[in-house]
Design a protein around this motif. Structure first.
Motif, PDB file in Angstrom:
ATOM      1  N   GLN A   1      25.282-101.490  19.561  1.00 57.25           N
ATOM      2  CA  GLN A   1      25.792-101.447  18.084  1.00 57.25           C
ATOM      3  C   GLN A   1      26.593-100.504  17.811  1.00 57.25           C
ATOM      4  N   ARG A   2      26.302 -99.290  18.280  1.00 62.59           N
ATOM      5  CA  ARG A   2      26.851 -98.045  18.041  1.00 62.59           C
ATOM      6  C   ARG A   2      28.358 -97.925  18.944  1.00 62.59           C
ATOM      7  N   LEU A   3      28.279 -98.604  20.093  1.00 59.39           N
ATOM      8  CA  LEU A   3      29.465 -98.526  20.859  1.00 59.39           C
ATOM      9  C   LEU A   3      30.508 -99.490  20.214  1.00 59.39           C
ATOM     10  N   GLU A   4      30.141-100.704  19.717  1.00 59.55           N
ATOM     11  CA  GLU A   4      30.873-101.612  19.200  1.00 59.55           C
ATOM     12  C   GLU A   4      31.523-100.954  17.818  1.00 59.55           C
ATOM     13  N   LEU A   5      30.659-100.218  17.080  1.00 55.57           N
ATOM     14  CA  LEU A   5      31.523 -99.828  16.101  1.00 55.57           C
ATOM     15  C   LEU A   5      32.499 -98.702  16.355  1.00 55.57           C
ATOM     16  N   ALA A   6      32.172 -97.838  17.318  1.00 57.11           N
ATOM     17  CA  ALA A   6      33.099 -96.787  17.801  1.00 57.11           C
ATOM     18  C   ALA A   6      34.527 -97.464  18.282  1.00 57.11           C
ATOM     19  N   GLN A   7      34.296 -98.989  18.847  1.00 61.69           N
ATOM     20  CA  GLN A   7      35.548 -99.346  19.468  1.00 61.69           C
ATOM     21  C   GLN A   7      36.242 -99.721  18.426  1.00 61.69           C
ATOM     22  N   GLU A   8      35.645-100.130  17.097  1.00 57.60           N
ATOM     23  CA  GLU A   8      36.540-100.539  16.049  1.00 57.60           C
ATOM     24  C   GLU A   8      37.328 -99.554  15.463  1.00 57.60           C
ATOM     25  N   TYR A   9      36.612 -98.244  15.280  1.00 58.55           N
ATOM     26  CA  TYR A   9      37.095 -97.215  14.800  1.00 58.55           C
ATOM     27  C   TYR A   9      38.252 -96.595  15.607  1.00 58.55           C
ATOM     28  N   LEU A  10      38.141 -96.680  16.875  1.00 58.28           N
ATOM     29  CA  LEU A  10      39.150 -96.429  17.866  1.00 58.28           C
ATOM     30  C   LEU A  10      40.446 -96.937  17.658  1.00 58.28           C
ATOM     31  N   GLN A  11      40.288 -98.360  17.552  1.00 63.85           N
ATOM     32  CA  GLN A  11      41.476 -99.200  16.973  1.00 63.85           C
ATOM     33  C   GLN A  11      42.071 -99.020  15.766  1.00 63.85           C
ATOM     34  N   LYS A  12      41.390 -98.406  14.764  1.00 69.26           N
ATOM     35  CA  LYS A  12      41.996 -97.844  13.599  1.00 69.26           C
ATOM     36  C   LYS A  12      42.696 -96.516  13.710  1.00 69.26           C
ATOM     37  N   ALA A  13      42.001 -95.872  14.663  1.00 65.56           N
ATOM     38  CA  ALA A  13      42.748 -94.457  14.811  1.00 65.56           C
ATOM     39  C   ALA A  13      44.014 -94.526  15.490  1.00 65.56           C
ATOM     40  N   TYR A  14      44.157 -95.574  16.275  1.00 68.57           N
ATOM     41  CA  TYR A  14      45.388 -95.963  16.784  1.00 68.57           C
ATOM     42  C   TYR A  14      46.650 -96.026  15.952  1.00 68.57           C
ATOM     43  N   GLU A  15      46.034 -96.336  14.674  1.00 67.96           N
ATOM     44  CA  GLU A  15      47.376 -96.531  13.616  1.00 67.96           C
ATOM     45  C   GLU A  15      47.616 -95.221  12.738  1.00 67.96           C
ATOM     46  N   SER A  16      46.434 -94.626  12.652  1.00 68.70           N
ATOM     47  CA  SER A  16      46.536 -93.354  11.587  1.00 68.70           C
ATOM     48  C   SER A  16      46.137 -92.151  12.462  1.00 68.70           C
ATOM     49  N   GLN A  17      46.684 -91.845  13.504  1.00 69.64           N
ATOM     50  CA  GLN A  17      46.439 -90.688  14.346  1.00 69.64           C
ATOM     51  C   GLN A  17      46.876 -89.438  13.939  1.00 69.64           C
ATOM     52  N   GLN A  18      48.053 -89.623  13.520  1.00 66.73           N
ATOM     53  CA  GLN A  18      48.846 -88.355  13.197  1.00 66.73           C
ATOM     54  C   GLN A  18      48.216 -87.799  11.800  1.00 66.73           C
ATOM     55  N   GLU A  19      47.839 -88.795  11.049  1.00 65.10           N
ATOM     56  CA  GLU A  19      47.205 -88.478   9.699  1.00 65.10           C
ATOM     57  C   GLU A  19      45.977 -87.727   9.844  1.00 65.10           C
ATOM     58  N   LEU A  20      45.213 -88.270  10.770  1.00 60.68           N
ATOM     59  CA  LEU A  20      43.965 -87.691  10.994  1.00 60.68           C
ATOM     60  C   LEU A  20      43.833 -86.312  11.680  1.00 60.68           C
ATOM     61  N   ILE A  21      44.993 -86.172  12.468  1.00 63.08           N
ATOM     62  CA  ILE A  21      45.024 -84.823  13.029  1.00 63.08           C
ATOM     63  C   ILE A  21      45.543 -83.853  12.034  1.00 63.08           C
ATOM     64  N   GLU A  22      46.422 -84.225  11.056  1.00 61.57           N
ATOM     65  CA  GLU A  22      46.787 -83.201   9.868  1.00 61.57           C
ATOM     66  C   GLU A  22      45.694 -83.023   9.012  1.00 61.57           C
ATOM     67  N   LEU A  23      44.594 -83.937   8.642  1.00 63.33           N
ATOM     68  CA  LEU A  23      43.526 -83.744   8.000  1.00 63.33           C
ATOM     69  C   LEU A  23      42.743 -82.956   8.565  1.00 63.33           C
ATOM     70  N   GLN A  24      42.521 -83.115   9.873  1.00 62.34           N
ATOM     71  CA  GLN A  24      41.640 -82.315  10.833  1.00 62.34           C
ATOM     72  C   GLN A  24      41.929 -80.654  10.689  1.00 62.34           C
ATOM     73  N   GLN A  25      43.181 -80.563  10.880  1.00 61.55           N
ATOM     74  CA  GLN A  25      43.743 -79.117  10.964  1.00 61.55           C
ATOM     75  C   GLN A  25      43.690 -78.488   9.712  1.00 61.55           C
ATOM     76  N   ARG A  26      43.959 -79.371   8.371  1.00 65.31           N
ATOM     77  CA  ARG A  26      43.940 -78.692   7.098  1.00 65.31           C
ATOM     78  C   ARG A  26      42.487 -78.407   6.832  1.00 65.31           C
ATOM     79  N   TRP A  27      41.356 -78.944   7.049  1.00 67.98           N
ATOM     80  CA  TRP A  27      40.084 -78.785   6.773  1.00 67.98           C
ATOM     81  C   TRP A  27      39.145 -78.247   7.961  1.00 67.98           C
ATOM     82  N   ARG A  28      39.899 -77.826   9.077  1.00 69.49           N
ATOM     83  CA  ARG A  28      39.163 -77.269  10.403  1.00 69.49           C
ATOM     84  C   ARG A  28      38.000 -76.326   9.764  1.00 69.49           C
ATOM     85  N   ASP A  29      38.340 -75.319   9.093  1.00 72.07           N
ATOM     86  CA  ASP A  29      37.361 -74.199   8.642  1.00 72.07           C
ATOM     87  C   ASP A  29      36.218 -74.646   7.945  1.00 72.07           C
ATOM     88  N   ARG A  30      36.580 -76.251   7.367  1.00 70.75           N
ATOM     89  CA  ARG A  30      35.288 -76.524   6.445  1.00 70.75           C
ATOM     90  C   ARG A  30      34.460 -77.741   7.392  1.00 70.75           C
TER      91      ARG A  30
END
Length: 391
Positions: free
Chosen positions: A27-56
């Motif tokens: 079940q966890r693997l199936e969920l991770a595969q779903e979020y991997l597909q979502k991350a394909y479309e929003s990778q750059q936004e996620l990276i920017e979010l990660q960098q902006r909040w990396r200290d938190r």
């Protein structure tokens, strides 16, 4: 002696637990595969979010530096090349032995392919017996046995660089080590202790860099989760991933831990074909702040027998041709070793200290002590009794 009859009574409960855990893992693997597909479309936004909040952000996470859809077929290695590997073993200090000392043994392997050159397969032993070697770590509250392991890590790397630079010819070369290049233990060490371990390692890596010999750390059965943790940015229920404000207690399970216990290798095993690598990631582990310019990157490779995590310093990641060639030589090593790099396996075999080697070491030590005029040389009664049974 293990009582099999008593043990067998517990097996049924263990079997039921494993069945339930297997279903939950799917079940966890199936969920991770779903979020991997979502991350394909929003990778750059996620990276920017990660960098902006990396200290938190309080959980370990990595940054993809290539598109998450990346699937690259690894090249055929050059016919002429050289592979170098080291691995270490030790005899730990024991107050019940004839002398309180310890031994480090570094296995050395140099394999030449397509060349009329003999391989090197040997080991380099070093015994430590001086008080400054045995007790120096106690000033920092570090046990001698632990310090011995840290010294071994530094020795393996130093010997690898010396060996690689000496063996390098006109043919491409690859230096390999077993395990991670991210030394988590450094973060816990006092500054003075760290300065005795990390600088020799970084200096050895710099020697390999100057010699243009790529370095790879090969992780079999990796338990890392820092690439899967990148997708936790999508599962965070809050507006921003401010862990320090919303989820400050590390003992409590955070709402974003929907993939908990799922490993990186399990997810990438569903997307990679044999002979392929996935995207390159930059590790954001805080201990790498000590590494100066030698930040560690990694990728996952389907080597046929498993999904291996392959780590390498920044100067390898930044040279595409060097990395591609290094991965090609690595994969060939796995194929020659029938599922595990043959050079690393042979380095381990050269390094390992077996029971007979241990006995010969202490026998040689005993002769030297008697020759030096010492009396009452021998093991303690406790050690002698543990080696045999009256009953």
């Amino acid at each position: 002696m293990l009582d099999i009859t008593k043990l067998a009574r517990q097996m049924q409960g263990l079997s039921q637990h494993l069945s339930l855990e297997a279903a939950a893992s799917r079940q966890r693997l199936e969920l991770a595969q779903e979020y991997l597909q979502k991350a394909y479309e929003s990778q750059q936004e996620l990276i920017e979010l990660q960098q902006r909040w990396r200290d938190r952000i309080l959980f370990a996470n990595a940054t993809p530096i290539e598109p998450l859809e990346t699937r690259i077929n690894i090249l055929v290695p050059p016919k002429v090349h050289t592979v170098i590997a080291t691995d270490g073993s030790q005899i730990a200090p024991n107050h019940h032995e004839i002398a309180y000392c310890y031994l480090l043994n570094i296995g050395r392997v140099v394999l030449h392919y397509g060349q009329n050159r003999q391989p090197l397969l040997d080991s380099l032993p070093e015994v430590f017996y001086r008080p400054e070697d045995l007790y120096i770590s106690r000033q920092w509250g570090i046990k001698t046995e632990e310090w011995m392991g840290y010294r071994r890590t530094a020795s393996e790397t130093t010997v690898l660089a010396e060996l690689a630079c000496a063996a390098k010819g006109e043919a491409p070369a690859l230096a390999m080590v077993d395990g991670s290049l991210i030394y988590w233990f450094l973060e816990q060490l006092p500054l003075d202790a760290r300065d005795r371990i990390l600088p020799p390692i970084l200096e050895a890596w710099q020697q390999l860099h100057l010699a243009k010999i790529p370095l790879l750390g090969y992780l079999s059965a990796s338990r890392h989760i820092d690439s899967i943790n990148f997708f936790r940015l999508l599962t965070c229920p809050h507006q921003v991933p401010d862990c320090k404000s919303y989820c400050p207690d590390p003992a409590e399970k955070s709402p974003c831990q929907v993939f908990d216990t799922l490993r990186d290798t399990t997810l990438w095993g569903t997307t990679l074909q044999p002979g392929q690598r996935g995207p390159i990631w930059r590790s954001n582990n805080r201990v790498l702040e000590l590494y100066e310019q030698q930040i560690i990157y990694f990728c996952h490779v389907h080597v046929g027998s498993e999904i291996a995590r392959i780590e390498f310093p920044a100067w390898v990641a930044e040279d595409t041709d060097m990395l591609n060639q290094a991965l090609a030589m690595m994969l060939a090593q796995v194929q020659k070793g029938q599922g595990y790099p043959v050079a690393i396996a042979e380095a381990h075999n050269q390094a390992v200290v077996r029971g007979g080697d241990r006995s010969r070491f202490f026998a040689l030590l005993e002769r030297q002590m008697i020759k030096a005029g010492l009396r009452n040389v021998g093991t303690s009664y406790k050690e002698a009794r543990k080696r045999g049974s009256i009953a």
